[in-house]
Scaffold this motif. Structure first.
Motif, short mmCIF file in Angstrom:
data_model
loop_
_atom_site.label_atom_id
_atom_site.label_comp_id
_atom_site.label_asym_id
_atom_site.label_seq_id
_atom_site.Cartn_x
_atom_site.Cartn_y
_atom_site.Cartn_z
N GLU A 281 2.11 4.64 1.04
CA GLU A 281 2.00 5.46 2.25
C GLU A 281 2.31 6.93 1.97
OE1 GLU A 281 4.92 5.01 5.64
OE2 GLU A 281 3.23 3.91 6.46
N LYS A 282 3.31 7.15 1.09
CA LYS A 282 3.73 8.53 0.83
C LYS A 282 4.32 8.62 -0.57
CE LYS A 282 5.05 12.79 2.01
NZ LYS A 282 4.05 13.86 2.25
N ARG B 97 8.85 -0.53 6.00
CA ARG B 97 8.69 0.39 4.87
C ARG B 97 9.74 0.15 3.81
NH1 ARG B 97 7.49 3.73 9.36
NH2 ARG B 97 5.40 4.64 9.24
N ARG C 28 0.86 -1.19 0.00
CA ARG C 28 0.00 0.00 0.00
C ARG C 28 0.90 1.24 0.00
NH1 ARG C 28 -1.63 3.34 3.92
NH2 ARG C 28 -0.67 2.00 5.50
N GLU D 256 -1.64 8.23 -2.73
CA GLU D 256 -1.43 7.76 -1.35
C GLU D 256 -2.66 6.98 -0.88
OE1 GLU D 256 -0.23 11.13 1.00
OE2 GLU D 256 1.57 11.48 -0.22
N THR E 221 4.23 0.18 2.37
CA THR E 221 4.28 -0.82 3.44
C THR E 221 3.54 -2.06 2.96
OG1 THR E 221 2.28 0.05 4.49
CG2 THR E 221 4.38 0.90 5.29
N GLU F 104 5.16 -5.12 7.68
CA GLU F 104 4.91 -3.68 7.69
C GLU F 104 6.18 -2.82 7.68
OE1 GLU F 104 2.07 -2.58 7.04
OE2 GLU F 104 0.83 -4.34 7.43
#
Length: 350
Positions: free
Chosen positions: A295-296, A317, A293, A334, A309, A315
């Motif tokens: 994140e940023k 990064r 997914r 995002e 992540t 999880e």
């Protein structure tokens, strides 16, 4: 040692009181080579350059240039030109007099000096600027004059001490390409000190990566980037993802991912460049694939740093490089989900 070896450092150590700035440095540099000393502030790279120049005296070891031991010679008796970060031009002298400074000290005939100054100013792209003064020039122009002055006596060795760090970003890129073109044209052996990894990768034939007064690795830019010899080199040169792993039974596990590897059972850390995590269309059954997914997203022009992540990686990064076109075509933002693939052959395990 190679027959074309031009500069050799043997067992160079430098102590400042109880602090050892350089630990037994051994290095050979070939004639015509462009070498960058790369490392963080305080790693000893400038001290090593100053020892080569005779501006610092080593506590132990030898410096040989062209087969001649110059370890204890004063700077004036060594064959080099030097360019400093601060330009170090004489503000009260004209451009012509600044460039001619070394030639005047050598009592070169006036007619030869005038011709040489004119030739060098053309070479660095500032013809006709003889009568100007440093204060009338931009930072980039002043550094070009400093470079012309360093080359005036046709030295066998050119030393560059962070020559681009005082310039703005555009001028820095422009001048570094000019320096490289000039060095290749003249064939002068060059050593440049920098803490900027991009500069070193773009300019050098070989990079000497330094840390805490020792050489961590010497290699071509590609070798340094692709085959780092230590976690420090992997982390300092370029961006890298670091993930904890367990090695067991000929595989290492990162979260729920398993990848074949060599090595005894142990805990390890794997190092993987962002470009070695792919987001292109992935065939069914492709190994080393996981769902992630976003994140940023950090926008950097034509491409983006995308931080993701994944439950498959517990999880942890990861940063991946994705083109702006890819993000737009896939309507990714995002919070979006995407499938990624690790390239196991690019993973370094320490």
């Amino acid at each position: 040692m190679a027959a074309d070896l031009f500069l050799e450092l043997r067992g160079i150590r430098k102590d400042f009181g109880g602090f050892t700035a350089l630990h037994d440095i051994d290095l050979g540099i070939s004639k015509g080579e462009f070498v960058c000393f790369l490392g963080p502030s305080g790693c000893g790279k400038t001290t090593l350059l100053r020892i080569i120049a005779g501006l610092e005296v080593q506590s132990a070891g030898e410096v040989l240039q062209g087969g001649r031991d110059i370890s204890r010679l004063p700077p004036a008796q060594r064959d080099y030109g030097i360019v400093f970060q601060s330009y170090a031009l004489f503000p009260n002298l004209s451009v012509a007099d600044n460039v001619a400074y070394g030639l005047v000290n050598r009592k070169t005939p006036r007619a030869q000096i005038v011709q040489r100054v004119e030739e060098l100013l053309k070479l660095v792209g500032l013809p006709g600027s003889q009568n100007k003064y440093p204060a009338q020039l931009s930072g980039g122009q002043q550094q070009r004059i400093a470079l012309a002055r360093a080359l005036a006596t046709a030295p066998g060795l050119l030393l560059l001490d962070e020559p681009l760090s005082a310039l703005d970003a555009l001028e820095r890129v422009r001048l570094r390409s000019e320096i490289r073109a000039l060095q290749q044209k003249l064939g002068v052996t060059t050593i440049m000190v920098t803490h900027d990894q991009e500069e070193a990768l773009a300019l050098a034939d070989r990079i000497v990566v330094m840390n805490h007064g020792v050489i961590e690795q010497v290699g071509t830019p590609l070798e340094i980037y692709r085959e780092p010899a230590s976690p420090f080199v992997a982390d300092f040169v370029g961006k890298v993802n670091v993930l904890p792993a367990q090695v067991a039974g000929g595989q290492f596990r990162v979260g729920s991912l398993s990848i074949a590897c060599d090595g005894a059972d142990r805990s390890a850390r794997i190092y993987l460049r962002p470009e070695d995590v792919l987001a292109r269309p992935i065939a069914p059954g492709d190994p080393h694939v996981f769902d992630a997914r976003i994140e940023k997203i950090e926008f950097l022009g034509s491409y983006c740093h995308v931080r993701v992540t994944s439950p498959a990686l517990d999880e942890h990064r990861l940063t991946v490089y994705l083109s702006l076109n890819f993000l737009s075509e896939q309507s990714l933002q995002e919070g979006s989900a995407l499938r990624l693939k690790l390239l196991p052959e690019r993973i370094k395990v320490f």
